[in-house]
Design a protein around this motif. Structure first.
Motif, mmCIF file in Angstrom:
data_model
loop_
_atom_site.group_PDB
_atom_site.id
_atom_site.type_symbol
_atom_site.label_atom_id
_atom_site.label_comp_id
_atom_site.label_asym_id
_atom_site.label_seq_id
_atom_site.Cartn_x
_atom_site.Cartn_y
_atom_site.Cartn_z
ATOM 1 N N GLU A 1 0.852 -1.196 0.000
ATOM 2 C CA GLU A 1 0.000 0.000 0.000
ATOM 3 C C GLU A 1 0.883 1.239 0.000
ATOM 4 O O GLU A 1 1.843 1.320 0.763
ATOM 5 C CB GLU A 1 -0.920 0.014 1.220
ATOM 6 C CG GLU A 1 -1.841 1.243 1.254
ATOM 7 C CD GLU A 1 -2.828 1.218 2.403
ATOM 8 O OE1 GLU A 1 -3.544 2.231 2.587
ATOM 9 O OE2 GLU A 1 -2.885 0.203 3.124
ATOM 10 N N GLN B 1 -0.651 -8.062 -4.206
ATOM 11 C CA GLN B 1 -1.822 -7.187 -4.230
ATOM 12 C C GLN B 1 -1.386 -5.774 -3.846
ATOM 13 O O GLN B 1 -0.669 -5.581 -2.859
ATOM 14 C CB GLN B 1 -2.873 -7.699 -3.256
ATOM 15 C CG GLN B 1 -4.222 -7.003 -3.399
ATOM 16 C CD GLN B 1 -5.283 -7.633 -2.529
ATOM 17 O OE1 GLN B 1 -5.069 -7.847 -1.337
ATOM 18 N NE2 GLN B 1 -6.431 -7.944 -3.114
ATOM 19 N N LEU C 1 -2.452 -1.607 -3.207
ATOM 20 C CA LEU C 1 -3.482 -0.604 -2.946
ATOM 21 C C LEU C 1 -2.850 0.768 -3.132
ATOM 22 O O LEU C 1 -1.989 1.171 -2.353
ATOM 23 C CB LEU C 1 -4.027 -0.769 -1.534
ATOM 24 C CG LEU C 1 -5.234 0.099 -1.149
ATOM 25 C CD1 LEU C 1 -6.439 -0.227 -2.031
ATOM 26 C CD2 LEU C 1 -5.590 -0.087 0.321
ATOM 27 N N SER D 1 -3.024 5.017 -3.853
ATOM 28 C CA SER D 1 -3.768 6.278 -3.765
ATOM 29 C C SER D 1 -2.830 7.402 -4.194
ATOM 30 O O SER D 1 -1.655 7.178 -4.491
ATOM 31 C CB SER D 1 -4.293 6.507 -2.338
ATOM 32 O OG SER D 1 -3.225 6.546 -1.404
ATOM 33 N N LEU E 1 -11.530 1.557 -6.841
ATOM 34 C CA LEU E 1 -12.402 1.082 -5.779
ATOM 35 C C LEU E 1 -13.534 2.076 -5.520
ATOM 36 O O LEU E 1 -13.352 3.291 -5.656
ATOM 37 C CB LEU E 1 -11.607 0.862 -4.495
ATOM 38 C CG LEU E 1 -10.496 -0.201 -4.563
ATOM 39 C CD1 LEU E 1 -9.837 -0.370 -3.203
ATOM 40 C CD2 LEU E 1 -11.052 -1.536 -5.051
ATOM 41 N N TYR F 1 -8.922 5.209 -4.169
ATOM 42 C CA TYR F 1 -8.018 4.059 -4.147
ATOM 43 C C TYR F 1 -8.157 3.224 -5.413
ATOM 44 O O TYR F 1 -9.237 3.122 -5.998
ATOM 45 C CB TYR F 1 -8.305 3.170 -2.936
ATOM 46 C CG TYR F 1 -7.818 3.746 -1.628
ATOM 47 C CD1 TYR F 1 -6.497 3.569 -1.223
ATOM 48 C CD2 TYR F 1 -8.677 4.468 -0.802
ATOM 49 C CE1 TYR F 1 -6.047 4.103 -0.021
ATOM 50 C CE2 TYR F 1 -8.234 4.999 0.405
ATOM 51 C CZ TYR F 1 -6.914 4.804 0.785
ATOM 52 O OH TYR F 1 -6.462 5.336 1.966
ATOM 53 N N MET G 1 -6.817 -0.717 -6.918
ATOM 54 C CA MET G 1 -6.295 -2.011 -6.500
ATOM 55 C C MET G 1 -5.626 -2.711 -7.688
ATOM 56 O O MET G 1 -6.199 -2.762 -8.777
ATOM 57 C CB MET G 1 -7.416 -2.888 -5.957
ATOM 58 C CG MET G 1 -6.972 -4.258 -5.471
ATOM 59 S SD MET G 1 -6.060 -4.166 -3.912
ATOM 60 C CE MET G 1 -7.430 -3.975 -2.766
#
Length: 416
Positions: A283, A306, A308, A310, A340, A352, A354
Motif C-alpha cells: 500500500e 496485491q 493498494l 492512492s 475502488l 483508491y 487495487m
C-alpha cells in the motif's frame, strides 16, 4: 515500429550511469535563462524534452514547437511571457488536448499578454509582450493543480518587479516537486518564505553557480523493477544522491518491502537482495511521487502482489490517461488495475486503486505505449518472465534515450 524483448535468465548485475533528472534539468535551464550571467550545468538529462527546452529557450523563432513535452511547454509559457516581441508556442495534437488554462489565467492576472489560438484553455498560445507584467504580485490558484504550473510561476517570481505572493488553495498535490523547485532556487541565491499555503518570493536576482544534475530516480525505478524480478542481483546505479530533492527517491523505502536493499556509496547506489521475502500486500500514497506509480503497478503484477494505490490524481492528465492505459495493458497479462468504490474511503475522501493478479506471459503480449515514455519503460521489465512486444518503443527518447541499450547491457535481447 515494434521491439521484441526477452531475457533467458533472471540475473541482473553490472554498473549503469543513469541520465540526469529531466525535472531538475529543465528547472536549471529555466533558471539559467532568467539569470543575468551564464553558468555551467553538468550531467544535463540526455532526454528529448531537455534538449528541446534548451533549444527553444535559445531560439529566436516566432513559432516554437514544444512537441509532446509538457514540462517544457509549461515552463516556456511563463518564460516567454517575460520576453519582448510576440511568440507562438505550440505542440503535438496530444499536447493540444492537455489543459494549460490554469497557468495562462494566473499569468494573465499578473499582467501577461496571452491568447488562445484554437480551443480556450488549451495550446497553442500566442504570447505577446506584456507592458504591466508583475504590477500585481498577489495570486491564488488551486493547490490541486499541476506542480509544473506552480513551479513555473515560482521560478519567474524573483525577476518580477514586485516579486510574488502565491496562495495555494486546498490540499497541495505533488508537494515534493514544489520543494524541488524552491530548493533549486535557493541553490542559485533566491530565498522564499513558505508559510502554510502561501509562498512569498521577494524581487531578487539569481546568482550564477555551476551546477550538477542528479540522476533521474524515475529512470532508476525501471531498474528497481528488474531487481524485484531477479533471482540474482548486484546492480550499481551511478549518479543518485542519498539526500535527494526528487520525490521518486521514495523508491528506497518502497522497494525494501519487495526485498531490495539500497546501499549508497561514492558514485551512486548499489542494489542487492536483502534476504526478505516480498510483501504480499503493498500500500502506498503516490501523491509525492506519481511518476513511479506505473512502475509499481507492473512490479505488483509481475510478482503477484496485491497493491493498494492512492494519490493518483494527476495521472489522467499526463502524456496519456495513465490510469486507463494501465487498466488496458495490465489486462493483456491477466492482471487488473481497478478503481475502488468511494465506500472504501468514507473518511479520508481518497481515491483508491487495487492491483490484483499475477502477470501471465504465456501468449506473447504486445504492449501499447500511448505516446507515453513511462508506459514503455514500466512494462519492459516483464521481459524477465518471457517474450514481450513493445509498440512504438522509441517514446523513451522523451526522457531516457539509451534505455534499450542499457537493457542489452544487462543481458536482455532486444530485436528491433
Amino acid at each position: 515500429m515494434t521491439y521484441q524483448l526477452n531475457k533467458t535468465d533472471r540475473k541482473i548485475s553490472g554498473t549503469l550511469s543513469l541520465t540526469g533528472s529531466k525535472s531538475i534539468s529543465n528547472r536549471a535551464l529555466l533558471i539559467r535563462a532568467l539569470c543575468e550571467e551564464p553558468f555551467e550545468i553538468n550531467r544535463l538529462a540526455a532526454a528529448n524534452d531537455t534538449e528541446l527546452m534548451e533549444a527553444l529557450i535559445a531560439s529566436s523563432d516566432e513559432v516554437r514547437d514544444a512537441g509532446p513535452a509538457g514540462t517544457t511547454f509549461r515552463f516556456l509559457t511563463a518564460y516567454l511571457s517575460l520576453q519582448p516581441g510576440t511568440q507562438i508556442l505550440t505542440g503535438t495534437e496530444r499536447m493540444k488536448q492537455r489543459p494549460i488554462g490554469v497557468l495562462v489565467e494566473a499569468l494573465r492576472s499578473l499582467g501577461a499578454n496571452i491568447e488562445y489560438l484554437e480551443k480556450d484553455g488549451y495550446p497553442p498560445l500566442k504570447i505577446g509582450e506584456a507592458e504591466t507584467l508583475g504590477s500585481n504580485n498577489q495570486l491564488s490558484i488551486s493547490a490541486a493543480t499541476s506542480s509544473q504550473y506552480i513551479s513555473a510561476l515560482l521560478m519567474i517570481a524573483p525577476v518580477l518587479p514586485n516579486g510574488l505572493e502565491l496562495t495555494l488553495e486546498g490540499n497541495i498535490v505533488s508537494r515534493s516537486y514544489i520543494e524541488m523547485t524552491l530548493g533549486l532556487m535557493r541553490y542559485f541565491g533566491v530565498t522564499a518564505e513558505w508559510d502554510g499555503n502561501t509562498v512569498k518570493v521577494a524581487p531578487q536576482k539569481y546568482q550564477a553557480r555551476d551546477f550538477t544534475v542528479e540522476a533521474d530516480w524515475s529512470a532508476a525505478s525501471y531498474h528497481y523493477a528488474l531487481a524485484a524480478f531477479a533471482d540474482e542481483l548486484d546492480l550499481q546505479l551511478d549518479g543518485l544522491f542519498p539526500e535527494s530533492t526528487q520525490g521518486d527517491a521514495a523508491l528506497v523505502p518502497i522497494m525494501e518491502q519487495f526485498g531490495i536493499q539500497s546501499t549508497f556509496n561514492e558514485t551512486g547506489v548499489r542494489l542487492t537482495k536483502s534476504g526478505k521475502e516480498p510483501t504480499q500486500m503493498f500500500e502506498w500514497d503516490f501523491i509525492l511521487c506519481p511518476d513511479i506509480a506505473q512502475t509499481m503497478a507492473v512490479i505488483c503484477a509481475g510478482l503477484g502482489v496485491q497493491g493498494l494505490f492512492s494519490g493518483l490524481e494527476t495521472l489522467s492528465i499526463k502524456e496519456t490517461d495513465r490510469i486507463k492505459a494501465l487498466q488496458v495493458e495490465l489486462g493483456k497479462v491477466q492482471a487488473y488495475f481497478s478503481k475502488l468504490p468511494p465506500r472504501f474511503s468514507p473518511n479520508s475522501q481518497k481515491q483508491y486503486f487495487m492491483v490484483e493478479g499475477k502477470a501471465d506471459l504465456t501468449n506473447t503480449p504486445a504492449f501499447d505505449t500511448y505516446e507515453d515514455h513511462r508506459m514503455a519503460m514500466a512494462f519492459a521489465p516483464l521481459a524477465m518472465y518471457g517474450t514481450i512486444l513493445i509498440n512504438e518503443p522509441m517514446v523513451v527518447e522523451k526522457s531516457y534515450p539509451h534505455f534499450y541499450e542499457d537493457l542489452e547491457f544487462l543481458g536482455f535481447t532486444v530485436k528491433r
